[in-house]
Design a protein around this motif. Structure first.
Motif, short mmCIF file in Angstrom:
data_model
loop_
_atom_site.label_atom_id
_atom_site.label_comp_id
_atom_site.label_asym_id
_atom_site.label_seq_id
_atom_site.Cartn_x
_atom_site.Cartn_y
_atom_site.Cartn_z
N THR A 1 0.81 -1.22 0.00
CA THR A 1 0.00 0.00 0.00
C THR A 1 0.84 1.27 0.00
O THR A 1 0.36 2.34 -0.40
CB THR A 1 -0.93 0.01 1.23
OG1 THR A 1 -0.14 -0.24 2.42
CG2 THR A 1 -1.98 -1.09 1.12
N TRP A 2 2.09 1.16 0.41
CA TRP A 2 2.97 2.33 0.41
C TRP A 2 3.27 2.82 -1.00
O TRP A 2 3.69 3.98 -1.20
CB TRP A 2 4.27 2.01 1.13
CG TRP A 2 4.97 0.79 0.59
CD1 TRP A 2 4.87 -0.48 1.06
CD2 TRP A 2 5.86 0.73 -0.53
NE1 TRP A 2 5.64 -1.34 0.30
CE2 TRP A 2 6.26 -0.61 -0.68
CE3 TRP A 2 6.36 1.68 -1.42
CZ2 TRP A 2 7.13 -1.03 -1.68
CZ3 TRP A 2 7.23 1.27 -2.42
CH2 TRP A 2 7.60 -0.08 -2.52
N SER B 1 11.68 -2.79 1.87
CA SER B 1 10.29 -2.56 2.25
C SER B 1 9.57 -3.84 2.66
O SER B 1 8.66 -3.79 3.49
CB SER B 1 9.54 -1.90 1.10
OG SER B 1 9.42 -2.78 0.00
N ASP C 1 7.85 0.49 9.09
CA ASP C 1 6.53 0.93 8.61
C ASP C 1 6.72 1.61 7.26
O ASP C 1 6.92 2.82 7.17
CB ASP C 1 5.89 1.89 9.61
CG ASP C 1 4.41 2.07 9.34
OD1 ASP C 1 3.95 1.67 8.24
OD2 ASP C 1 3.70 2.62 10.20
N PRO C 2 6.68 0.84 6.15
CA PRO C 2 6.95 1.43 4.83
C PRO C 2 5.98 2.54 4.45
O PRO C 2 6.34 3.46 3.73
CB PRO C 2 6.83 0.23 3.89
CG PRO C 2 7.02 -0.98 4.75
CD PRO C 2 6.46 -0.61 6.09
N LYS C 3 4.72 2.44 4.91
CA LYS C 3 3.72 3.43 4.51
C LYS C 3 4.04 4.83 5.03
O LYS C 3 3.63 5.83 4.44
CB LYS C 3 2.34 2.99 4.99
CG LYS C 3 1.21 3.71 4.31
CD LYS C 3 -0.13 3.08 4.64
CE LYS C 3 -1.26 3.78 3.88
NZ LYS C 3 -2.58 3.17 4.18
N LEU C 4 4.80 4.89 6.11
CA LEU C 4 5.16 6.19 6.70
C LEU C 4 6.54 6.66 6.28
O LEU C 4 6.99 7.71 6.73
CB LEU C 4 5.08 6.11 8.24
CG LEU C 4 3.71 5.75 8.83
CD1 LEU C 4 3.79 5.68 10.33
CD2 LEU C 4 2.65 6.75 8.38
N SER C 5 7.22 5.88 5.43
CA SER C 5 8.58 6.23 5.01
C SER C 5 8.53 7.10 3.76
O SER C 5 8.28 6.60 2.65
CB SER C 5 9.40 4.96 4.76
OG SER C 5 10.68 5.28 4.29
N THR C 6 8.75 8.39 3.92
CA THR C 6 8.78 9.30 2.77
C THR C 6 9.97 8.99 1.88
O THR C 6 9.88 9.09 0.64
CB THR C 6 8.84 10.75 3.26
OG1 THR C 6 7.72 11.01 4.11
CG2 THR C 6 8.84 11.72 2.09
N ARG D 1 9.14 6.09 -0.53
CA ARG D 1 8.20 6.45 -1.59
C ARG D 1 8.86 7.34 -2.64
O ARG D 1 8.60 7.21 -3.84
CB ARG D 1 6.97 7.12 -0.98
CG ARG D 1 6.14 6.17 -0.12
CD ARG D 1 5.29 6.91 0.90
NE ARG D 1 4.24 7.69 0.30
CZ ARG D 1 3.01 7.23 0.04
NH1 ARG D 1 2.72 5.97 0.32
NH2 ARG D 1 2.09 8.00 -0.49
#
Length: 566
Positions: free
Chosen positions: A172-173, A491, A203-208, A211
């Motif tokens: 989802t990231w 990730s 937490d890949p989704k919070l890693s700017t 992304r």
């Protein structure tokens, strides 16, 4: 007295009603103080299910009229019982679903799966849900499994058209990047910013940073750029291009302008390659593909160009232009004759010697005086017989041509001036070849690979489980493949599976070339520092190819160790 209607059963109950009766009966059994033996059977079935033992069908809920059966003779198989013919395991997996989910006669389908199934119907070329568990459990034969632990994949010079990554952790990231993250990824690519991710991202989704790096890995450069035409692949693309608007097909002036701009872009790319500011690039025509590589890549100390597939006519035209080349997959003894001194002869000298040999083979007819009575084969028949082996390998991987050093510049001029480079009829008529590069060049357009993540429910031995996949489509070049695997290694905590779909005519670019000397990798990396690639990617592309005429098809990463199959 009621009339009997054929095919009518007064005791018939619909599946939902049977399920409700069974649950109601189970509650009443739990309230009883001393349940009889028949009522304890669900507990026994539960124990047998955990132990992996074969189960008998449920006894009938009642007779035809709704009464209870008196014994084994009165019992019948419940037509709505769950029949599970899949092989059972000794114990349930630790992450198995609840028992209520196992006993449910109706398959469970959540809202995410419904959306994904609708997406599959809209895009039938995508991988179906049933393919996902197969890709995540790739079986490897003994020769495919390396004997030692491999932490890096072998270099693969083929162009991929599609990648399908699967993992037990979500992707989802990779969806819905913010405007700031997209802009940062573009800047990182244009400035060739080196980004090193940690070994594992919690937490890949919070890693700017993750992304932005993902956005950076999806960028490539293309010329010409026509948004309504698919410009890769070009070989066999007539059906996809049929019916598309092509105003240049009957306009000679417009074709001249397109080819003039293309020549400028092609020359710009070669100059970048020569100065080691571009590591490699591809020229994709409607008949063949050319891979230009800078000196230092693939273990070569010279600029190299591989052309595949080729024909006898193309090779003959290259000889006439004075381009020296070799056929790496054809034995040298079959194409070169050596004199007593050991020096190799050129193509013209070979032809002259072979013609002299042919004339001498018929000289004995003149000595006997019967040269006029015996019909000799004509020159055309002799030539066709000599070149039969060359015609047989046309359009095959064995026809790959290698050009080295200064001859690559001669090849550049040959391709710019060659009339056979552009189709004269069909949907690709008048359209210049496609130039693909990992770095910017004159006249290039920045393009993005398409990425899409899918979350589905897949069937497992114990019921249903979440399966996550990430699909990448477009002309995926070697540097993008390596960047994506490095990124997903961080990730997905060092575990994922991948299915790779190569453009088949480019798979032969993985052949191992004969090298004149061993290169110093430190010197190579220093000279190619400004080529725009990550140091780890540059190190991989500097390796000698090992895949031969094949390319990577399946990749499995477990605990940061790669297994792969070609």
């Amino acid at each position: 007295m009621a009339l009997s209607v054929p095919g009518y059963s007064p005791g018939f109950r619909k599946p939902p009603e049977v399920v409700r009766l069974r649950r109601k009966r189970a509650r009443s059994r739990g309230a009883a103080a001393s349940p009889p033996r028949e009522l304890t059977e669900p507990a026994a079935r539960r124990a047998a299910l955990v132990a992996g033992l074969p189960l008998r069908p449920f006894p009938a809920a009642g007779g035809r009229g709704g009464g209870s059966g008196g014994g084994p003779a009165a019992a019948r198989r419940n037509p709505f019982a769950r029949l599970d013919n899949r092989p059972r395991v000794a114990a349930e997996p630790p992450d198995g679903p609840a028992r209520e989910q196992l006993e449910s006669p109706v398959p469970f389908l959540d809202s995410n799966q419904e959306n994904d199934l609708l997406w599959e119907e809209k895009f039938p070329e995508r991988t179906t849900v049933t393919e996902l568990p197969q890709t995540s459990h790739v079986s490897f034969s003994e020769p495919d499994i390396p004997s030692s632990k491999i932490t890096e994949l072998p270099v693969d010079w083929s162009i991929k058209t599609r990648l399908l990554f699967t993992s037990s952790q979500p992707f989802t990231w990779a969806d819905h990047l913010k405007a700031q993250e997209e802009a940062q990824g573009l800047v990182q690519h244009c400035r060739a910013t080196e980004v090193t991710l940690p070994k594992s991202i919690q937490d890949p989704k919070l890693s700017t940073e993750l992304r932005c790096t993902f956005q950076q890995s999806l960028i490539y450069w293309l010329h010409p750029a026509l948004s309504w035409l698919p410009l890769f692949p070009r070989i066999g693309a007539d059906r996809k291009m049929a019916g598309k608007t092509s105003p240049w097909s009957n306009d000679a002036t417009l074709q001249h302008v397109l080819m003039s701009d293309w020549s400028v872009s092609f020359t710009s790319l070669y100059n970048l390659l020569k100065t080691k500011l571009c590591p490699y690039f591809y020229v994709c025509t409607y008949q063949f593909t050319v891979l230009f590589r800078a000196a230092g890549l693939a273990g070569s100390d010279l600029i190299t160009a591989l052309i595949s597939p080729t024909t006898r006519g193309l090779r003959e035209a290259m000889r006439n232009e004075g381009i020296e080349f070799s056929l790496p997959l054809i034995k040298e003894s079959g194409h070169k004759k050596e004199t007593a001194s050991g020096t190799s002869l050129g193509y013209g000298e070979e032809q002259a010697i072979s013609d002299e040999d042919e004339e001498e083979s018929f000289s004995w007819l003149e000595e006997m005086g019967v040269q006029d009575k015996i019909k000799k084969p004509d020159i055309l028949s002799i030539k066709l017989r000599k070149e039969k082996h060359e015609v047989q390998m046309d359009h095959r991987p064995e026809s790959v041509v290698l050009v080295k050093g200064i001859n690559t510049f001669t090849l550049l001029n040959f391709l710019i001036n060659s009339k056979s480079l552009v189709a004269t009829s069909g949907p690709q008529a008048g359209l210049p070849p496609t130039l693909l590069s990992p770095v910017a060049f004159r006249g290039a357009t920045m393009q993005m690979l398409k990425a899409r993540s899918v979350n589905v429910k897949t069937q497992a031995l114990s019921g249903y489980r979440d399966q996550f996949s990430l699909e990448i489509t477009g002309p995926i070049m070697p540097h993008s493949l390596h960047s994506l695997t490095m990124l997903l290694k961080s990730s997905q905590s060092g575990s994922f599976s991948a299915v790779l779909y190569p453009h088949e005519p480019t798979a032969v670019f993985n052949i191992c070339l004969q090298m004149d000397k061993v290169l110093d990798m430190e010197v190579v990396h220093k000279e190619l520092t400004n080529c725009g690639l990550h140091p780890n990617t540059l190190e991989q592309l500097s390796q000698i190819p090992l895949l031969g005429k094949s390319s990577l098809r399946n990749v499995v990463l477990r605990d940061y160790i790669y297994n792969w199959r070609s």
